[in-house]
Write a protein that holds these residues in place. Structure first.
Motif, PDB file in Angstrom:
ATOM      1  N   THR A  23       0.824  -1.069   0.192  1.00  0.00           N
ATOM      2  CA  THR A  23       0.106   0.080   0.161  1.00  0.00           C
ATOM      3  C   THR A  23       0.703   1.242  -0.011  1.00  0.00           C
ATOM      4  O   THR A  23       0.337   2.332  -0.542  1.00  0.00           O
ATOM      5  N   LEU A  24       2.035   1.364   0.472  1.00  0.00           N
ATOM      6  CA  LEU A  24       3.015   2.383   0.626  1.00  0.00           C
ATOM      7  C   LEU A  24       4.172   2.344  -0.149  1.00  0.00           C
ATOM      8  O   LEU A  24       4.533   3.187  -1.099  1.00  0.00           O
ATOM      9  N   ALA A  58      -2.608   3.016  -5.712  1.00  0.00           N
ATOM     10  CA  ALA A  58      -2.624   2.925  -4.218  1.00  0.00           C
ATOM     11  C   ALA A  58      -3.958   2.707  -3.880  1.00  0.00           C
ATOM     12  O   ALA A  58      -4.079   1.772  -2.800  1.00  0.00           O
ATOM     13  N   SER A  62      -4.822  -1.001  -1.747  1.00  0.00           N
ATOM     14  CA  SER A  62      -5.170  -1.253  -0.501  1.00  0.00           C
ATOM     15  C   SER A  62      -6.768  -1.650  -0.457  1.00  0.00           C
ATOM     16  O   SER A  62      -7.138  -2.659   0.334  1.00  0.00           O
ATOM     17  N   GLN A 108      -2.510   6.830   3.014  1.00  0.00           N
ATOM     18  CA  GLN A 108      -1.615   6.611   1.408  1.00  0.00           C
ATOM     19  C   GLN A 108      -1.789   7.889   0.581  1.00  0.00           C
ATOM     20  O   GLN A 108      -0.485   8.278   0.171  1.00  0.00           O
TER      21      GLN A 108
END
Length: 237
Positions: A23-24, A58, A62, A108
């Motif tokens: 996610t990051l 992103a 997620s 995010q």
């Protein structure tokens, strides 16, 4: 109860190394890499073209991939079954996951936005408003698809499929390679995918005068259909 459940879900997500990578770390790496390294031809300044693509990635990472995998393994280990036996009503269990998912998306986009500003990104206020609206709708649509996948299949199958779908949509779903650069027939199909609609909508919002109606309609249809099907097929174990 809702706040406590959502906070727990967010904490568990942020403590998971694989989730942080998905996610990051990967979106940040792509944001920096695609901006500084001229692998793909893009208009200058490159960061303006990269940001909407990475934002869309992103959200997908997620809301869809992370959600599907987490749900699949929660079912495998009996977490959902145990939670369903507590005082938490089922609607609150679902609402808590949705709230947690939206919170992670906000984190995010804030982190990515800060990195993008450092790289020279200069968005307009109107573009940011449209982007937030698209991010919320995209998170709900991808979240419903994640629940549909993670709530019906075995955890190992979910893990494999979720990552395969993520990789395919990244390369051929209108994120890295825009639909406008594809052949007409393929482009029409990609624009009807949630990844293509979200990326195109965010690109229009941040680099143009504003998104059209199509991205909102496509995301809403995917979200409603996936949500209805998921509500009928999701199992606790």
């Amino acid at each position: 109860m809702l706040a406590a459940h959502a906070r727990t879900e967010v904490t568990l997500t942020l403590r998971n190394g694989e989730q942080i990578l998905l996610t990051l770390l990967i979106p940040v790496a792509l944001l920096v890499g695609l901006t500084l390294v001229k692998i793909i031809a893009m208009p200058e300044p490159r960061v303006d073209s990269v940001v909407p693509r990475v934002f869309a990635l992103a959200v997908m990472s997620s809301a869809f991939t992370g959600q599907a995998i987490a749900l699949g393994f929660d079912r495998r280990y009996g977490v959902l079954k145990r939670l369903a036996a507590t005082a938490l009503p089922r609607w609150l269990l679902a609402a808590g996951r949705v709230a947690a998912g939206l919170t992670v998306v906000v984190i995010q986009l804030v982190v990515l936005g800060i990195v993008a500003l450092a790289l020279g990104w200069s968005p307009t206020a109107a573009g940011l408003v449209w982007t937030v609206l698209l991010a919320v709708l995209g998170a709900l649509a991808f979240g419903a698809l994640g629940v549909l996948l993670g709530g019906t299949l075995k955890a190992e199958v979910v893990l494999a499929l979720a990552n395969i779908i993520w990789f395919v949509l990244l390369l051929a779903g209108g994120i890295i390679v825009p639909a406008s650069s594809m052949p007409a027939g393929i482009a029409s199909v990609v624009e009807l995918l949630p990844s293509g609609a979200l990326t195109e909508g965010m690109n229009q919002a941040l680099t143009g005068s504003g998104p059209g109606v199509q991205p909102f309609v496509v995301l809403a249809v995917w979200g409603v259909v996936a949500g209805v099907v998921a509500g009928r097929t999701t199992r606790l174990t």
